[in-house]
Scaffold this motif. Structure first.
Motif, PDB file in Angstrom:
ATOM      1  N   GLU A 107     -10.680  92.333-150.770  1.00 24.48           N
ATOM      2  CA  GLU A 107      -9.537  92.198-149.874  1.00 24.48           C
ATOM      3  C   GLU A 107      -9.978  91.983-148.437  1.00 24.48           C
ATOM      4  N   LEU A 108     -10.982  92.743-148.006  1.00 25.09           N
ATOM      5  CA  LEU A 108     -11.455  92.605-146.637  1.00 25.09           C
ATOM      6  C   LEU A 108     -12.074  91.234-146.398  1.00 25.09           C
ATOM      7  N   LEU A 109     -12.898  90.782-147.335  1.00 25.54           N
ATOM      8  CA  LEU A 109     -13.524  89.467-147.172  1.00 25.54           C
ATOM      9  C   LEU A 109     -12.480  88.352-147.167  1.00 25.54           C
ATOM     10  N   THR A 110     -11.440  88.515-147.975  1.00 24.65           N
ATOM     11  CA  THR A 110     -10.356  87.539-147.967  1.00 24.65           C
ATOM     12  C   THR A 110      -9.650  87.530-146.621  1.00 24.65           C
ATOM     13  N   GLU A 111      -9.403  88.724-146.088  1.00 22.62           N
ATOM     14  CA  GLU A 111      -8.756  88.847-144.777  1.00 22.62           C
ATOM     15  C   GLU A 111      -9.597  88.174-143.688  1.00 22.62           C
ATOM     16  N   LEU A 112     -10.931  88.315-143.790  1.00 30.41           N
ATOM     17  CA  LEU A 112     -11.828  87.717-142.801  1.00 30.41           C
ATOM     18  C   LEU A 112     -12.158  86.257-143.099  1.00 30.41           C
ATOM     19  N   ARG A 113     -11.618  85.749-144.193  1.00 32.36           N
ATOM     20  CA  ARG A 113     -11.838  84.362-144.612  1.00 32.36           C
ATOM     21  C   ARG A 113     -13.319  84.079-144.870  1.00 32.36           C
ATOM     22  N   LEU A 114     -13.918  85.002-145.602  1.00 34.74           N
ATOM     23  CA  LEU A 114     -15.331  84.882-145.944  1.00 34.74           C
ATOM     24  C   LEU A 114     -15.486  84.804-147.454  1.00 34.74           C
ATOM     25  N   PRO A 115     -16.548  84.180-147.943  1.00 35.93           N
ATOM     26  CA  PRO A 115     -16.762  84.058-149.390  1.00 35.93           C
ATOM     27  C   PRO A 115     -16.940  85.426-150.056  1.00 35.93           C
ATOM     28  N   PRO A 116     -16.615  85.538-151.328  1.00 37.16           N
ATOM     29  CA  PRO A 116     -16.698  86.830-152.020  1.00 37.16           C
ATOM     30  C   PRO A 116     -18.107  87.375-152.168  1.00 37.16           C
ATOM     31  N   ASN A 117     -19.137  86.530-152.037  1.00 29.38           N
ATOM     32  CA  ASN A 117     -20.517  87.015-152.169  1.00 29.38           C
ATOM     33  C   ASN A 117     -21.147  87.363-150.824  1.00 29.38           C
ATOM     34  N   THR A 118     -20.327  87.444-149.766  1.00 34.63           N
ATOM     35  CA  THR A 118     -20.837  87.649-148.405  1.00 34.63           C
ATOM     36  C   THR A 118     -21.535  88.997-148.252  1.00 34.63           C
ATOM     37  N   ARG A 119     -22.668  88.979-147.549  1.00 35.14           N
ATOM     38  CA  ARG A 119     -23.324  90.188-147.071  1.00 35.14           C
ATOM     39  C   ARG A 119     -22.942  90.361-145.608  1.00 35.14           C
ATOM     40  N   LEU A 120     -22.366  91.514-145.272  1.00 34.38           N
ATOM     41  CA  LEU A 120     -21.843  91.744-143.925  1.00 34.38           C
ATOM     42  C   LEU A 120     -22.834  92.521-143.062  1.00 34.38           C
ATOM     43  N   ILE A 121     -23.164  91.943-141.925  1.00 35.07           N
ATOM     44  CA  ILE A 121     -23.940  92.639-140.901  1.00 35.07           C
ATOM     45  C   ILE A 121     -23.009  92.866-139.724  1.00 35.07           C
ATOM     46  N   GLY A 122     -22.870  94.112-139.307  1.00 36.46           N
ATOM     47  CA  GLY A 122     -21.962  94.436-138.220  1.00 36.46           C
ATOM     48  C   GLY A 122     -22.686  94.661-136.910  1.00 36.46           C
ATOM     49  N   ALA A 123     -22.036  94.279-135.814  1.00 35.66           N
ATOM     50  CA  ALA A 123     -22.486  94.624-134.464  1.00 35.66           C
ATOM     51  C   ALA A 123     -21.243  95.096-133.718  1.00 35.66           C
ATOM     52  N   VAL A 124     -21.261  96.336-133.259  1.00 32.95           N
ATOM     53  CA  VAL A 124     -20.076  96.940-132.659  1.00 32.95           C
ATOM     54  C   VAL A 124     -20.408  97.405-131.255  1.00 32.95           C
ATOM     55  N   GLY A 125     -19.623  96.971-130.269  1.00 32.14           N
ATOM     56  CA  GLY A 125     -19.854  97.440-128.911  1.00 32.14           C
ATOM     57  C   GLY A 125     -19.297  96.497-127.871  1.00 32.14           C
ATOM     58  N   ARG A 126     -19.395  96.919-126.639  1.00 33.00           N
ATOM     59  CA  ARG A 126     -18.918  96.125-125.514  1.00 33.00           C
ATOM     60  C   ARG A 126     -19.828  94.922-125.311  1.00 33.00           C
ATOM     61  N   LEU A 127     -19.224  93.783-125.051  1.00 29.92           N
ATOM     62  CA  LEU A 127     -19.988  92.546-124.909  1.00 29.92           C
ATOM     63  C   LEU A 127     -20.395  92.354-123.447  1.00 29.92           C
ATOM     64  N   TRP A 128     -21.542  92.948-123.118  1.00 29.87           N
ATOM     65  CA  TRP A 128     -22.088  92.790-121.778  1.00 29.87           C
ATOM     66  C   TRP A 128     -23.608  92.805-121.865  1.00 29.87           C
ATOM     67  N   PRO A 129     -24.321  92.473-120.775  1.00 34.85           N
ATOM     68  CA  PRO A 129     -25.760  92.185-120.877  1.00 34.85           C
ATOM     69  C   PRO A 129     -26.605  93.265-121.524  1.00 34.85           C
TER      70      PRO A 129
END
Length: 366
Positions: free
Chosen positions: A177-199
């Motif tokens: 369901e999550l991959l469908t919501e993100l419009r990604l293929p069902p075999n996707t490996r997810l790498i996350g990066a979380v944080g404020r976008l600054w230098p």
């Protein structure tokens, strides 16, 4: 009852702001009368404070040097008459400590939350001067303490209380369901990066690493969660490298735990940190971490046990480690379980709140 005032620049979803909110909401109400003063502007975390019955006052600082906001803050402090003022981050440390000292507040605590290598001569002069009226300086990692002591602040005033993370709450959403919501293929490996976008976060390195990883495998996608002043520049960099099919900007999200439970890995490329909430949240969710080998990260990530530490700016090592881990589910599970165990042992909200409460009691009761 101990009347306690926290002073912080904003209530956006930043690391220090999250920790203040957890602390303010967690302190025993029968013992602490907690108030929060926001120097510049409020943010989404105000709702959590208000839901907990904590009064939030916005001072309305408009410029870097704003004498009128200083006077408003001082008047507020005089009217409130707190037993303790605990300031967080540079602007609040500067305005808040000076206002507290001039208003006669007996117990003043500063909060240094990061290795602030951006500070120049005048910022350090302010820090050293105001350290004289600070009874304690609370920080979240040994690395931050060592950094500030090396710049001339008194070692004996520092208290190290690590950040905390709430237990991961797994929401009922399956991976498909999550991959469908993100419009990604069902075999996707997810790498996350979380944080404020600054230098400081060096997200450009992670996009570069994702490009390298694309040459190694065709199933890895980098999900960047957060917003900030560098977003448009980073999006242009992604387009220039023709990797928009593998790097996805989700912007500010209120459902990070929902996303994170399905991450296969978390990347953090920062060149300096105090103590990353993203790393703690990933470890609490059982997600292995690949992060830069810097002081704040070493306090959390045990190299080879809960994840891996790599040199700052080493994009190839980010890609190589990720490629290796994405092919080894058993190792990912092992690292993730070790991370969860470490969080439950050392980084709980109850432990963080009690450490602060004991500090406040010690100061007030002498």
């Amino acid at each position: 009852m101990i009347r306690l005032l926290f002073v912080i620049p904003t209530l956006v979803r930043g690391g220090a702001e999250k920790q203040l909110t957890l602390l303010a909401c967690g302190l025993p109400r029968g013992e602490f009368d907690v108030h929060v003063a926001v120097l510049t502007h409020t943010g989404p975390l105000e709702d959590s404070l208000c839901d907990a019955g904590i009064a939030v006052t916005v001072i309305g600082k408009r410029w870097k040097f704003d004498p009128l906001s200083y006077l408003r803050l001082r008047r507020f402090i005089v009217a409130l008459r707190p037993d303790i003022i605990h300031t967080w981050l540079f602007a609040a440390n500067a305005y808040g400590r000076q206002a507290a000292a001039s208003a006669g507040v007996r117990h003043i605590i500063a909060g240094e939350r990061c290795v602030d290598s951006w500070k120049g001569a005048w910022q350090w002069a302010i820090d050293r001067f105001l350290a004289r009226c600070s009874e304690r300086i609370v920080t979240n990692s040994t690395g931050v303490k060592e950094f500030y002591v090396s710049r001339g602040l008194p070692s004996e005033k520092f208290v190290v209380i690590p950040n905390a993370v709430e237990p991961a709450v797994l929401e009922p959403v399956n991976r498909v369901e999550l991959l469908t919501e993100l419009r990604l293929p069902p075999n996707t490996r997810l790498i996350g990066a979380v944080g404020r976008l600054w230098p400081q976060k060096r997200v450009k390195d992670l996009i570069w690493a994702a490009d390298l990883l694309k040459s190694m495998r065709d199933d890895a996608h980098l999900i960047i969660v957060g917003d900030g002043p560098q977003r448009s520049r980073l999006e242009r960099y992604r387009e220039q490298n023709e990797i928009s099919d593998r790097v996805h900007f989700l912007g500010e999200r209120s459902d990070v735990p929902r996303l994170m439970q399905h991450f296969d890995l978390l990347w953090l490329g920062s060149e300096y940190e105090g103590q990353s909430n993203a790393i703690l949240e990933a470890m609490a969710a059982g997600v292995p971490v690949i992060a830069t080998d810097i002081a704040g990260n070493r306090d959390m990530v045990v190299d080879g046990v809960t994840g891996y530490l790599v040199p700052v700016g080493d994009r190839f090592e980010f890609a190589r480690r990720a490629h290796w881990l994405l092919d080894d589910e058993a190792l990912r599970r092992k690292l993730g379980a070790a991370g969860q165990k470490r969080v439950l042992r050392k980084f709980t909200v109850a432990h963080m709140v009690e450490r602060h409460a004991n500090l406040y009691r010690e100061l007030v009761r002498g």
